[in-house]
Write a protein that holds these residues in place. Sequence first.
Motif, PDB file in Angstrom:
ATOM      1  N   VAL A 106       0.790  -1.486   0.064  1.00  0.00           N
ATOM      2  CA  VAL A 106       0.138   0.137   0.060  1.00  0.00           C
ATOM      3  C   VAL A 106       0.874   1.012   0.127  1.00  0.00           C
ATOM      4  N   ALA A 107       1.592   1.452   0.625  1.00  0.00           N
ATOM      5  CA  ALA A 107       3.019   2.283   0.907  1.00  0.00           C
ATOM      6  C   ALA A 107       4.070   3.277  -0.383  1.00  0.00           C
ATOM      7  N   ARG A 120       4.749   7.373   4.372  1.00  0.00           N
ATOM      8  CA  ARG A 120       4.062   6.158   4.405  1.00  0.00           C
ATOM      9  C   ARG A 120       3.576   4.860   4.353  1.00  0.00           C
ATOM     10  N   ALA A 123       0.636   6.143   6.785  1.00  0.00           N
ATOM     11  CA  ALA A 123      -0.537   6.523   6.179  1.00  0.00           C
ATOM     12  C   ALA A 123      -1.121   5.634   5.209  1.00  0.00           C
ATOM     13  N   ALA A 124      -0.444   4.633   4.880  1.00  0.00           N
ATOM     14  CA  ALA A 124      -0.247   2.632   4.583  1.00  0.00           C
ATOM     15  C   ALA A 124      -1.806   1.468   5.125  1.00  0.00           C
ATOM     16  N   ARG A 125      -1.074   2.328   6.583  1.00  0.00           N
ATOM     17  CA  ARG A 125      -1.939   1.377   7.495  1.00  0.00           C
ATOM     18  C   ARG A 125      -3.378   1.906   8.092  1.00  0.00           C
ATOM     19  N   THR A 126      -3.504   3.233   7.477  1.00  0.00           N
ATOM     20  CA  THR A 126      -4.672   3.696   7.584  1.00  0.00           C
ATOM     21  C   THR A 126      -5.360   4.234   6.767  1.00  0.00           C
ATOM     22  N   ALA A 127      -5.025   3.743   5.675  1.00  0.00           N
ATOM     23  CA  ALA A 127      -5.271   2.921   4.036  1.00  0.00           C
ATOM     24  C   ALA A 127      -6.346   1.800   4.746  1.00  0.00           C
ATOM     25  N   ALA A 155      -6.416   0.044  -0.896  1.00  0.00           N
ATOM     26  CA  ALA A 155      -5.945   0.186   0.155  1.00  0.00           C
ATOM     27  C   ALA A 155      -5.124   1.713  -1.381  1.00  0.00           C
ATOM     28  N   ARG A 156      -3.840   0.922  -1.530  1.00  0.00           N
ATOM     29  CA  ARG A 156      -3.075   1.599  -2.307  1.00  0.00           C
ATOM     30  C   ARG A 156      -3.168   2.460  -3.376  1.00  0.00           C
ATOM     31  N   VAL A 159      -4.694   5.344  -1.275  1.00  0.00           N
ATOM     32  CA  VAL A 159      -3.664   5.916  -0.136  1.00  0.00           C
ATOM     33  C   VAL A 159      -2.843   7.306  -0.170  1.00  0.00           C
ATOM     34  N   ASN A 161      -4.827   9.437  -0.961  1.00  0.00           N
ATOM     35  CA  ASN A 161      -6.006  10.173  -0.833  1.00  0.00           C
ATOM     36  C   ASN A 161      -6.699  11.097  -2.900  1.00  0.00           C
TER      37      ASN A 161
END
Length: 233
Positions: A106-107, A120, A123-127, A155-156, A159, A161
């Motif tokens: 995702v990152a 990164r 943000a990837a965890r949040t996504a 999610a990727r 991420v 937005n």
Amino acid sequence: MPSSAVVCLDHVTRAYSGGVTALDDVSLRIERGELVAIVGPSGSGKSTMLNMIGTLDRPSRGTVRIEGYDVSGLNDRELSALRAISIGFVFQQFHLTAGVPAVDNVAEGLLYCGIPLAERRRAARTALERVGLGHRVYHQPHQMSGGEKQRVAIARALVGNPSLLLADEPTGALDSKSGATVMNLLRELHASGTTIVVITHDREIAASLPRQVHVRDGRIVQDTVCVEAAPAC
Ligand code: ADP
């Protein structure tokens, strides 16, 4: 003329050598917050339209605007930047990197944004949490089901937005239950404000979305908007 639409195709034609007109004078506006299916049988021009909306190809005639930017006025580097910032892609075959945990797959979606790795990953965890996979952060693709892999891919795509999530046959490689889960996720993301375009040959999937743009022989033959954004449409 500046446009508020996320996607604006204005009289777009894409002709290939050999006399094939894959898109024939197509005009289409997609406003912020819409969830749209582009639906049609094989060979109708869906991939060509995806390539136009995704700025992966340029029209033979007509204008493509993404976020108000006329694609014809941008060089390749500017186009790549527009794509990286504005569009998240989801593909039928997930395209995750084998042997890499979900969080780093995702990152990767932020690789070209100049953000440090730790940020990164955060943000990837949040996504991943956003797509319901907060408990699969360190799983590698081979340790996940098809539906989970597609959620990682979503999610990727999200991420960074982007203004637009562009999904090409996102349930095409999934069994019907996982496919339904992925479509429900797309509906949830839409409900939270994400603009989503789903390319599909599946009329049932298209019928479950609030707007359906029917393509045939390179032309839009029907553009239907349902008032109720529900599967009953
Ligand atoms: P779909 O995604 O709906 O299956 P496509 O956009 O891939 O449709 O194709 C639309 C038409 O354009 C088809 O007739 C296809 O054979 C033709 N086509 C697509 N790509 C090319 C190409 N690179 N060269 C020539 N013809 C093409």
